[in-house]
Motif scaffolding. Structure first.
Motif, PDB file in Angstrom:
ATOM      1  N   LEU A  49     -32.928 -38.249  23.452  1.00 51.60           N
ATOM      2  CA  LEU A  49     -33.443 -38.211  24.813  1.00 51.60           C
ATOM      3  C   LEU A  49     -33.901 -39.599  25.194  1.00 51.60           C
ATOM      4  O   LEU A  49     -34.519 -40.304  24.388  1.00 51.60           O
ATOM      5  CB  LEU A  49     -34.628 -37.249  24.922  1.00 51.60           C
ATOM      6  CG  LEU A  49     -34.384 -35.795  24.538  1.00 51.60           C
ATOM      7  CD1 LEU A  49     -35.677 -35.002  24.666  1.00 51.60           C
ATOM      8  CD2 LEU A  49     -33.287 -35.177  25.375  1.00 51.60           C
ATOM      9  N   VAL A  65     -35.604 -33.440  34.245  1.00 50.32           N
ATOM     10  CA  VAL A  65     -34.636 -33.475  33.148  1.00 50.32           C
ATOM     11  C   VAL A  65     -33.292 -33.773  33.783  1.00 50.32           C
ATOM     12  O   VAL A  65     -32.828 -33.050  34.664  1.00 50.32           O
ATOM     13  CB  VAL A  65     -34.617 -32.148  32.363  1.00 50.32           C
ATOM     14  CG1 VAL A  65     -33.502 -32.160  31.321  1.00 50.32           C
ATOM     15  CG2 VAL A  65     -35.973 -31.922  31.698  1.00 50.32           C
ATOM     16  N   ARG A  77     -26.728 -41.094  28.181  1.00 51.69           N
ATOM     17  CA  ARG A  77     -28.072 -40.825  28.704  1.00 51.69           C
ATOM     18  C   ARG A  77     -28.583 -41.913  29.634  1.00 51.69           C
ATOM     19  O   ARG A  77     -29.554 -41.710  30.348  1.00 51.69           O
ATOM     20  CB  ARG A  77     -29.049 -40.604  27.549  1.00 51.69           C
ATOM     21  CG  ARG A  77     -29.194 -41.825  26.656  1.00 51.69           C
ATOM     22  CD  ARG A  77     -29.848 -41.496  25.332  1.00 51.69           C
ATOM     23  NE  ARG A  77     -29.815 -42.613  24.412  1.00 51.69           N
ATOM     24  CZ  ARG A  77     -28.793 -42.935  23.641  1.00 51.69           C
ATOM     25  NH1 ARG A  77     -27.685 -42.216  23.673  1.00 51.69           N
ATOM     26  NH2 ARG A  77     -28.855 -43.967  22.832  1.00 51.69           N
ATOM     27  N   VAL A  96     -36.477 -37.429  31.871  1.00 47.49           N
ATOM     28  CA  VAL A  96     -35.970 -37.235  30.511  1.00 47.49           C
ATOM     29  C   VAL A  96     -34.465 -37.023  30.637  1.00 47.49           C
ATOM     30  O   VAL A  96     -34.020 -36.033  31.226  1.00 47.49           O
ATOM     31  CB  VAL A  96     -36.630 -36.031  29.817  1.00 47.49           C
ATOM     32  CG1 VAL A  96     -36.051 -35.832  28.424  1.00 47.49           C
ATOM     33  CG2 VAL A  96     -38.146 -36.220  29.757  1.00 47.49           C
ATOM     34  N   SER A  97     -33.690 -37.977  30.130  1.00 44.60           N
ATOM     35  CA  SER A  97     -32.235 -37.913  30.248  1.00 44.60           C
ATOM     36  C   SER A  97     -31.638 -37.510  28.895  1.00 44.60           C
ATOM     37  O   SER A  97     -31.943 -38.109  27.861  1.00 44.60           O
ATOM     38  CB  SER A  97     -31.689 -39.277  30.691  1.00 44.60           C
ATOM     39  OG  SER A  97     -30.299 -39.203  30.920  1.00 44.60           O
ATOM     40  N   VAL A  98     -30.789 -36.490  28.928  1.00 40.44           N
ATOM     41  CA  VAL A  98     -30.261 -35.869  27.714  1.00 40.44           C
ATOM     42  C   VAL A  98     -28.911 -36.460  27.324  1.00 40.44           C
ATOM     43  O   VAL A  98     -28.010 -36.557  28.151  1.00 40.44           O
ATOM     44  CB  VAL A  98     -30.111 -34.342  27.905  1.00 40.44           C
ATOM     45  CG1 VAL A  98     -29.578 -33.678  26.643  1.00 40.44           C
ATOM     46  CG2 VAL A  98     -31.434 -33.722  28.336  1.00 40.44           C
ATOM     47  N   CYS A 115     -28.080 -29.646  26.222  1.00 37.88           N
ATOM     48  CA  CYS A 115     -28.904 -29.845  27.422  1.00 37.88           C
ATOM     49  C   CYS A 115     -30.086 -28.882  27.428  1.00 37.88           C
ATOM     50  O   CYS A 115     -31.215 -29.274  27.761  1.00 37.88           O
ATOM     51  CB  CYS A 115     -28.058 -29.681  28.684  1.00 37.88           C
ATOM     52  SG  CYS A 115     -26.767 -30.937  28.849  1.00 37.88           S
ATOM     53  N   GLY A 118     -32.728 -30.118  25.089  1.00 39.07           N
ATOM     54  CA  GLY A 118     -33.498 -31.200  25.704  1.00 39.07           C
ATOM     55  C   GLY A 118     -34.499 -30.691  26.719  1.00 39.07           C
ATOM     56  O   GLY A 118     -35.646 -31.156  26.779  1.00 39.07           O
ATOM     57  N   THR A 122     -38.610 -30.801  26.295  1.00 44.18           N
ATOM     58  CA  THR A 122     -39.418 -31.422  27.352  1.00 44.18           C
ATOM     59  C   THR A 122     -40.532 -30.473  27.787  1.00 44.18           C
ATOM     60  O   THR A 122     -41.691 -30.885  27.933  1.00 44.18           O
ATOM     61  CB  THR A 122     -38.530 -31.804  28.552  1.00 44.18           C
ATOM     62  OG1 THR A 122     -37.517 -32.717  28.099  1.00 44.18           O
ATOM     63  CG2 THR A 122     -39.337 -32.454  29.658  1.00 44.18           C
TER      64      THR A 122
END
Length: 196
Positions: A49, A65, A77, A96-98, A115, A118, A122
């Motif tokens: 992440l 996200v 990401r 928050v980038s998966v 995803c 993630g 989060t």
């Protein structure tokens, strides 16, 4: 595109155009950039992440996200984040980038399960991240929009976590949608209105 050319295409997409500097995700020092390895889906590898949070902490923020685009085969990401940076800079959100496992090596449901992992991580770590759990949303662009929609459905079906919003930007929900004509009802009302 072929099995032989895919690695080079991925490299070019990840590294960007020659002579073009990558975007400064720190926004000149106003954004904290962190990468974390977190548990992936059961029986699958950990996922990475990318967490963008404001350097100046002003209390609980919304959580976004983000699921990147790239046809589910390219991108990473760090892709498609510029439109979200403003919210981090102004202190209203943590992004928050998966990083999900790409196709074709990892067919469905691997990407959407990554995803979801993630998103769930989060939500479980919202307090540590400075996120108000009542303001957790998911967004995705292109293929990431399709994955974000699928992830939101998993969250609904698994009763965790609750999402305040989903923002799907040019979503491509599944490859067959490009060639199958499905009639749809026209949208009614204004943005933000509840359906009748």
């Amino acid at each position: 595109m072929s099995d032989e050319t895919l690695p080079e295409i991925r490299r070019q997409v990840t590294e960007g155009l020659p002579g073009v500097e990558p975007e400064d995700l720190t926004a000149g020092g106003r954004v904290r950039v962190e990468e974390r390895q977190v548990p992936g889906p059961e029986g699958a590898p950990d996922i990475t992440l990318l967490i963008l949070s404001p350097v100046e902490d002003r209390g609980p923020k919304g959580g976004i996200v983000h699921i990147h685009g790239g046809g589910m085969i390219t991108g990473d990401r760090r892709a498609h984040l510029s439109h979200l940076l403003t919210h981090v800079i102004d202190g209203s959100a943590v992004v928050v980038s998966v990083e999900y496992r790409p196709a074709p090596e990892h067919p469905d449901p691997a990407p959407v399960e990554d995803c979801y992992a993630g998103l769930a991580w989060t939500a479980k770590n919202a307090a540590e991240l400075g996120i108000d759990p009542e303001r957790l949303m998911i967004t995705g662009i292109s293929a990431g929009g399709g994955l974000a929609a699928g992830t939101a459905l998993l969250a609904r079906d698994r009763a965790f976590p609750a999402l305040s919003h989903q923002v799907l930007i040019c979503p491509c929900p599944r490859p067959t949608s490009l060639s199958t004509r499905t009639p749809t009802a026209p949208a009614r009302g204004r943005l933000g209105e509840r359906g009748r």
